[in-house]
Design a protein around this motif. Structure first.
Motif, PDB file in Angstrom:
ATOM      1  N   MET A 182      11.888  18.272  -0.786  1.00 18.30           N
ATOM      2  CA  MET A 182      11.471  17.867  -2.127  1.00 18.30           C
ATOM      3  C   MET A 182      10.541  16.654  -2.062  1.00 18.30           C
ATOM      4  O   MET A 182       9.501  16.629  -2.713  1.00 18.30           O
ATOM      5  N   LEU A 183      10.894  15.662  -1.249  1.00 16.61           N
ATOM      6  CA  LEU A 183      10.054  14.467  -1.132  1.00 16.61           C
ATOM      7  C   LEU A 183       8.682  14.815  -0.575  1.00 16.61           C
ATOM      8  O   LEU A 183       7.664  14.310  -1.066  1.00 16.61           O
ATOM      9  N   ASP A 184       8.634  15.673   0.444  1.00 19.61           N
ATOM     10  CA  ASP A 184       7.351  16.092   1.016  1.00 19.61           C
ATOM     11  C   ASP A 184       6.482  16.757  -0.045  1.00 19.61           C
ATOM     12  O   ASP A 184       5.274  16.493  -0.125  1.00 19.61           O
ATOM     13  N   ASP A 185       7.079  17.617  -0.868  1.00 19.42           N
ATOM     14  CA  ASP A 185       6.339  18.299  -1.925  1.00 19.42           C
ATOM     15  C   ASP A 185       5.802  17.297  -2.955  1.00 19.42           C
ATOM     16  O   ASP A 185       4.603  17.270  -3.242  1.00 19.42           O
ATOM     17  N   VAL A 186       6.666  16.458  -3.473  1.00 21.29           N
ATOM     18  CA  VAL A 186       6.268  15.524  -4.538  1.00 21.29           C
ATOM     19  C   VAL A 186       5.193  14.551  -4.066  1.00 21.29           C
ATOM     20  O   VAL A 186       4.193  14.337  -4.747  1.00 21.29           O
ATOM     21  N   TYR A 187       5.384  13.968  -2.895  1.00 22.78           N
ATOM     22  CA  TYR A 187       4.461  12.919  -2.450  1.00 22.78           C
ATOM     23  C   TYR A 187       3.209  13.455  -1.771  1.00 22.78           C
ATOM     24  O   TYR A 187       2.335  12.684  -1.381  1.00 22.78           O
ATOM     25  N   SER A 188       3.071  14.785  -1.659  1.00 26.26           N
ATOM     26  CA  SER A 188       1.829  15.379  -1.158  1.00 26.26           C
ATOM     27  C   SER A 188       0.873  15.700  -2.297  1.00 26.26           C
ATOM     28  O   SER A 188      -0.287  16.026  -2.053  1.00 26.26           O
ATOM     29  N   ARG A 189       1.330  15.583  -3.521  1.00 22.60           N
ATOM     30  CA  ARG A 189       0.505  15.915  -4.687  1.00 22.60           C
ATOM     31  C   ARG A 189      -0.517  14.818  -4.969  1.00 22.60           C
ATOM     32  O   ARG A 189      -0.318  13.661  -4.621  1.00 22.60           O
ATOM     33  N   ASP A 190      -1.606  15.220  -5.640  1.00 28.49           N
ATOM     34  CA  ASP A 190      -2.672  14.273  -5.997  1.00 28.49           C
ATOM     35  C   ASP A 190      -2.239  13.475  -7.226  1.00 28.49           C
ATOM     36  O   ASP A 190      -2.562  13.829  -8.357  1.00 28.49           O
ATOM     37  N   MET A 191      -1.450  12.425  -6.972  1.00 32.63           N
ATOM     38  CA  MET A 191      -0.950  11.598  -8.057  1.00 32.63           C
ATOM     39  C   MET A 191      -0.599  10.217  -7.523  1.00 32.63           C
ATOM     40  O   MET A 191      -0.417  10.030  -6.321  1.00 32.63           O
ATOM     41  N   THR A 192      -0.495   9.266  -8.436  1.00 28.83           N
ATOM     42  CA  THR A 192      -0.079   7.914  -8.075  1.00 28.83           C
ATOM     43  C   THR A 192       1.389   7.740  -8.444  1.00 28.83           C
ATOM     44  O   THR A 192       1.898   8.417  -9.342  1.00 28.83           O
ATOM     45  N   HIS A 193       2.053   6.830  -7.756  1.00 28.99           N
ATOM     46  CA  HIS A 193       3.472   6.544  -7.979  1.00 28.99           C
ATOM     47  C   HIS A 193       3.654   5.034  -8.048  1.00 28.99           C
ATOM     48  O   HIS A 193       3.060   4.304  -7.246  1.00 28.99           O
ATOM     49  N   HIS A 194       4.493   4.589  -8.968  1.00 26.74           N
ATOM     50  CA  HIS A 194       4.741   3.157  -9.126  1.00 26.74           C
ATOM     51  C   HIS A 194       6.227   2.916  -9.380  1.00 26.74           C
ATOM     52  O   HIS A 194       6.808   3.550 -10.277  1.00 26.74           O
ATOM     53  N   LEU A 195       6.840   2.046  -8.594  1.00 26.71           N
ATOM     54  CA  LEU A 195       8.215   1.630  -8.833  1.00 26.71           C
ATOM     55  C   LEU A 195       8.174   0.547  -9.899  1.00 26.71           C
ATOM     56  O   LEU A 195       7.640  -0.528  -9.672  1.00 26.71           O
ATOM     57  N   GLU A 196       8.692   0.861 -11.080  1.00 29.12           N
ATOM     58  CA  GLU A 196       8.641  -0.098 -12.184  1.00 29.12           C
ATOM     59  C   GLU A 196       9.779  -1.100 -12.131  1.00 29.12           C
ATOM     60  O   GLU A 196       9.556  -2.292 -12.308  1.00 29.12           O
ATOM     61  N   ASP A 197      10.980  -0.635 -11.959  1.00 32.84           N
ATOM     62  CA  ASP A 197      12.153  -1.498 -11.947  1.00 32.84           C
ATOM     63  C   ASP A 197      13.149  -0.974 -10.931  1.00 32.84           C
ATOM     64  O   ASP A 197      13.233   0.226 -10.703  1.00 32.84           O
ATOM     65  N   CYS A 198      13.933  -1.892 -10.364  1.00 34.13           N
ATOM     66  CA  CYS A 198      15.036  -1.511  -9.496  1.00 34.13           C
ATOM     67  C   CYS A 198      16.097  -2.594  -9.602  1.00 34.13           C
ATOM     68  O   CYS A 198      15.796  -3.782  -9.468  1.00 34.13           O
ATOM     69  N   VAL A 199      17.318  -2.164  -9.864  1.00 31.07           N
ATOM     70  CA  VAL A 199      18.450  -3.079  -9.968  1.00 31.07           C
ATOM     71  C   VAL A 199      19.530  -2.582  -9.024  1.00 31.07           C
ATOM     72  O   VAL A 199      19.863  -1.403  -9.026  1.00 31.07           O
ATOM     73  N   VAL A 200      20.063  -3.484  -8.211  1.00 35.88           N
ATOM     74  CA  VAL A 200      21.126  -3.144  -7.280  1.00 35.88           C
ATOM     75  C   VAL A 200      22.307  -4.055  -7.567  1.00 35.88           C
ATOM     76  O   VAL A 200      22.148  -5.266  -7.692  1.00 35.88           O
ATOM     77  N   GLN A 201      23.477  -3.441  -7.703  1.00 42.64           N
ATOM     78  CA  GLN A 201      24.702  -4.211  -7.894  1.00 42.64           C
ATOM     79  C   GLN A 201      25.813  -3.539  -7.100  1.00 42.64           C
ATOM     80  O   GLN A 201      26.255  -2.445  -7.447  1.00 42.64           O
ATOM     81  N   GLY A 202      26.230  -4.206  -6.042  1.00 40.33           N
ATOM     82  CA  GLY A 202      27.280  -3.644  -5.197  1.00 40.33           C
ATOM     83  C   GLY A 202      26.851  -2.333  -4.590  1.00 40.33           C
ATOM     84  O   GLY A 202      25.811  -2.260  -3.941  1.00 40.33           O
ATOM     85  N   ASP A 203      27.647  -1.283  -4.810  1.00 41.14           N
ATOM     86  CA  ASP A 203      27.341   0.025  -4.233  1.00 41.14           C
ATOM     87  C   ASP A 203      26.631   0.951  -5.219  1.00 41.14           C
ATOM     88  O   ASP A 203      26.631   2.170  -5.063  1.00 41.14           O
ATOM     89  N   ARG A 204      26.001   0.377  -6.219  1.00 41.18           N
ATOM     90  CA  ARG A 204      25.244   1.154  -7.228  1.00 41.18           C
ATOM     91  C   ARG A 204      23.842   0.569  -7.370  1.00 41.18           C
ATOM     92  O   ARG A 204      23.626  -0.625  -7.187  1.00 41.18           O
TER      93      ARG A 204
END
Length: 121
Positions: A60-82
């Motif tokens: 799935m990752l190979d398929d998605v990231y081979s496409r002609d598109m841009t990707h941006h991580l907007e937010d990420c929150v980590v708390q403990g094991d979540r």
């Protein structure tokens, strides 16, 4: 971002993988027995797409990231094991995609992920 206190989950690796469009970098964040559940227009909540194991997730990752598109991580929150993160994407033709993920971690690796995504139609 960076590594969260009390967790080995590396949000900088997540950012580099997403924005660099490098599925192998992203795959390094998943445990061997990881499970990814996808809910979207094609896979309703009552019948989500479920990918089990790194090999299926890698496809799935190979398929998605081979496409002609841009990707941006907007937010990420980590708390403990979540953790939770938002990813926005845009195809070359202007179609936009938004993805929200909730993840469960074990020893800093993703073992469960639920991704809800929507795109322009």
């Amino acid at each position: 971002m960076g590594t969260a206190t009390g967790s080995a989950f590396d949000t900088e690796t997540l950012r580099r993988g997403i924005e660099g469009r490098t599925p192998e970098t992203l795959l390094s964040l998943y445990a061997d027995d990881a499970q990814l559940r996808v809910v979207d227009h094609n896979s309703r909540p009552s019948h989500p797409t479920v990918l089990r194991g790194r090999d299926r997730i890698a496809e799935m990752l190979d398929d998605v990231y081979s496409r002609d598109m841009t990707h941006h991580l907007e937010d990420c929150v980590v708390q403990g094991d979540r953790a939770a993160f938002s990813e926005s994407c845009a195809y070359a033709d202007g179609v936009r995609v938004l993805s929200e993920s909730m993840i469960t971690l074990r020893d800093g690796k993703i073992v469960e992920q639920t991704m809800i995504q929507a795109w322009d139609e």
